[in-house]
Write an enzyme that holds these catalytic residues in place. Structure first.
Site, short mmCIF file in Angstrom:
data_model
loop_
_atom_site.label_atom_id
_atom_site.label_comp_id
_atom_site.label_asym_id
_atom_site.label_seq_id
_atom_site.Cartn_x
_atom_site.Cartn_y
_atom_site.Cartn_z
CE LYS A 79 9.81 -69.06 44.50
NZ LYS A 79 9.22 -68.43 42.98
CB SER A 154 6.75 -71.55 41.85
OG SER A 154 6.89 -70.15 41.56
CB SER A 178 5.37 -68.00 40.76
OG SER A 178 5.10 -68.77 40.17
#
EC number: 6.3.5.7
Length: 492
Positions: A79, A154, A178
């Site tokens: 990420k 996210s 997330s």
């Protein structure tokens, strides 16, 4: 060699050790898939092909010497919130579009030390603020199951990359759902560990008392392999807990499902926005666990209505403090030709931050301001303690708590949910972060539009092994985690 992306982490590890294929061949296979398929999905912000091949060659050398880690040579995606030395780290924001980190986050350093190969950095909601990955400066990522739908957020890029077989595993972060919500939207397994289990050093902060890194993969077994690498104490993170780490892979069958008491909070299944298909699939998965010997116990979680308001006071307050460092002075985006210091601050921040980030900074600054601090922030912290106590009371009678991961399946890109609608979509995930508990998403079927549905299991502190074990055994008796989106079936 055309179907390497269909292999599990265990199969990839065995194949590499037995020299059925090399890490270079495996890495080239994934890089080719990314080049051909990712333009449709848009999961990657940065692809590090040159570095990946160099790391693959180093892993091949280690494998030949016989001294390699179990995951040596296996590719992964990070990420884009984890700092990576020499590689752009953007947190999905214009503010950091030019930021090259001078160091590795601990999670990245541990993955490198184990010989994992970094394919690149994947998309996310800006500074991890959002539930759709649409707030990214780099544009929206598509859900591999339906490219005109969001992958969640996210950690949407991480979920989409794994679901499209553009990486076998990925790192994510979870501040209010997330990891679990995008795992649910994309039909994956995703674990949010206990707060303090995985180091936050080098993970760009959103809300420091809530943020936690974790693995995203197709199965609980794959997640367990990555947890064995990234979990553990880190002296560089003052909130990291110095507690012995389990061997998550060895413990995959360590929890008996027979006799396991699963708490069913009646408040969670009476939420107004809960989709009928989601409710049906979650109830079917619980029936399956009951057939496997689990005991379903109805419980009360009385603080449910407080989750969203409490979270959306605490998280923005911490964000307003954490994001004050992005001021146009030291690093990151800087406005052109400022007339004075105040102009530099105001224009750098208003031009560098997107609308959702600005909204949360403003809410948080207000909640922390003189005259409102006691009325809002302090009160929210007191309610947070009551939420934690509500869970601890429930765990006196049950081993784990079951819930949907999200009240709906994936939204359409551009659905333009109001902030309130988006925040209410996190109703099932926020409390876990407020209480610091571990939780996992497991895929349990599809809705009428063939979009994935996820079951969330919430555990008591330090019960990651138990959660992975329960989901692993569920996955031995079902095949939802093996289902692939059409785009993942494409050969590059």
């Amino acid at each position: 060699m055309t179907d390497l992306h269909r292999l599990s982490i265990r199969e990839l590890s065995e194949g590499l050790k037995q020299a059925q294929f090399s890490s270079r061949e495996l890495t080239e296979h994934y890089l080719k898939r990314i080049a051909q398929i990712d333009p449709k999905v848009k999961s990657y912000v940065t692809v590090t092909a040159e570095q990946a091949l160099a790391e693959a060659d180093a892993a091949d050398a280690a494998l030949k010497s016989g001294n390699a880690h179990a995951l040596a040579g296996i590719p992964l995606a990070h990420k884009d919130i984890f700092c990576t030395q020499g590689i752009k780290t953007t947190a999905g924001s214009k503010m950091l579009d030019n930021f090259i980190s001078p160091y590795d986050a601990t999670v990245v350093a541990k993955a490198k030390a184990a010989g994992l190969v970094t394919l690149g950095k994947v998309n996310m909601d800006e500074f991890a603020m959002g539930s759709t990955s649409e707030s990214s400066y780099f544009g929206a990522t598509g859900n591999p199951w339906a490219l005109d739908h969001v992958p969640g957020g996210s950690s949407g890029g991480s979920a989409a990359a794994v679901a499209a077989d553009l990486a076998p595993i990925a790192t994510g972060t979870d501040t209010g759902g997330s990891i679990r919500q995008p795992a649910s939207f994309c039909g994956l397994t995703g674990l949010k560990p206990t707060y303090g289990r995985v180091s936050r050093f080098g993970m760009i902060a959103y809300a420091s008392s809530l943020d936690q890194g974790g693995p995203m993969a197709r199965s609980a077994e794959d997640c367990a392999y990555l947890m064995n690498v990234i979990a553990g104490h880190d002296a560089k993170d003052s909130t990291s807990i110095n507690k012995e780490v389990d061997d998550y892979v060895a413990n995959l069958n360590g929890t008996a499902v027979k006799g396991l008491r699963i708490g069913i909070p009646k408040q969670y299944f009476n939420v107004a926005g809960l989709d009928a298909d989601v409710k049906a699939r979650v109830e079917e998965s619980l029936k399956k666990l009951e057939e496997m010997g689990a005991i379903l116990v109805e419980i009360d979680l009385n603080m449910t209505e407080a989750y969203v308001p409490t979270y959306y006071l605490i998280a923005p307050a911490e964000a307003s403090s954490n994001l004050s460092r992005f001021d146009g002075v030291r690093y990151g985006y800087r406005c052109e030709n400022p007339v004075d210091l105040m102009d530099l601050y105001k224009r750098s921040r208003s031009e560098g931050f997107g609308a959702e980030v600005q909204r949360r900074i403003l809410i948080g600054t207000y909640a922390l301001s003189a005259g409102y601090y006691d009325a809002y922030y302090v009160k929210a912290q007191k309610v947070r303690r009551l939420i934690q106590q509500d869970f601890l009371k429930a765990f006196e009678n049950v081993d784990v708590i079951a819930a949907p991961s999200a009240p709906t399946t994936a939204y359409k890109i551009g659905a333009n949910l109001s902030p309130t609608e988006m925040y209410l979509g996190d109703i099932y995930t926020l409390a876990v972060n407020l209480a610091g508990l571990p939780a996992i998403n497991a895929p349990v079927g599809f809705d009428k539009d063939s979009l994935p549905v996820g079951l969330q299991l919430i555990g008591n502190y330090w019960s990651e092994s138990q959660l992975l074990s329960i989901v692993h055994q569920y996955q031995q008796n079902t095949d939802w985690h093996t289902k692939r989106a059409e785009i993942a079936e494409e050969n590059a």
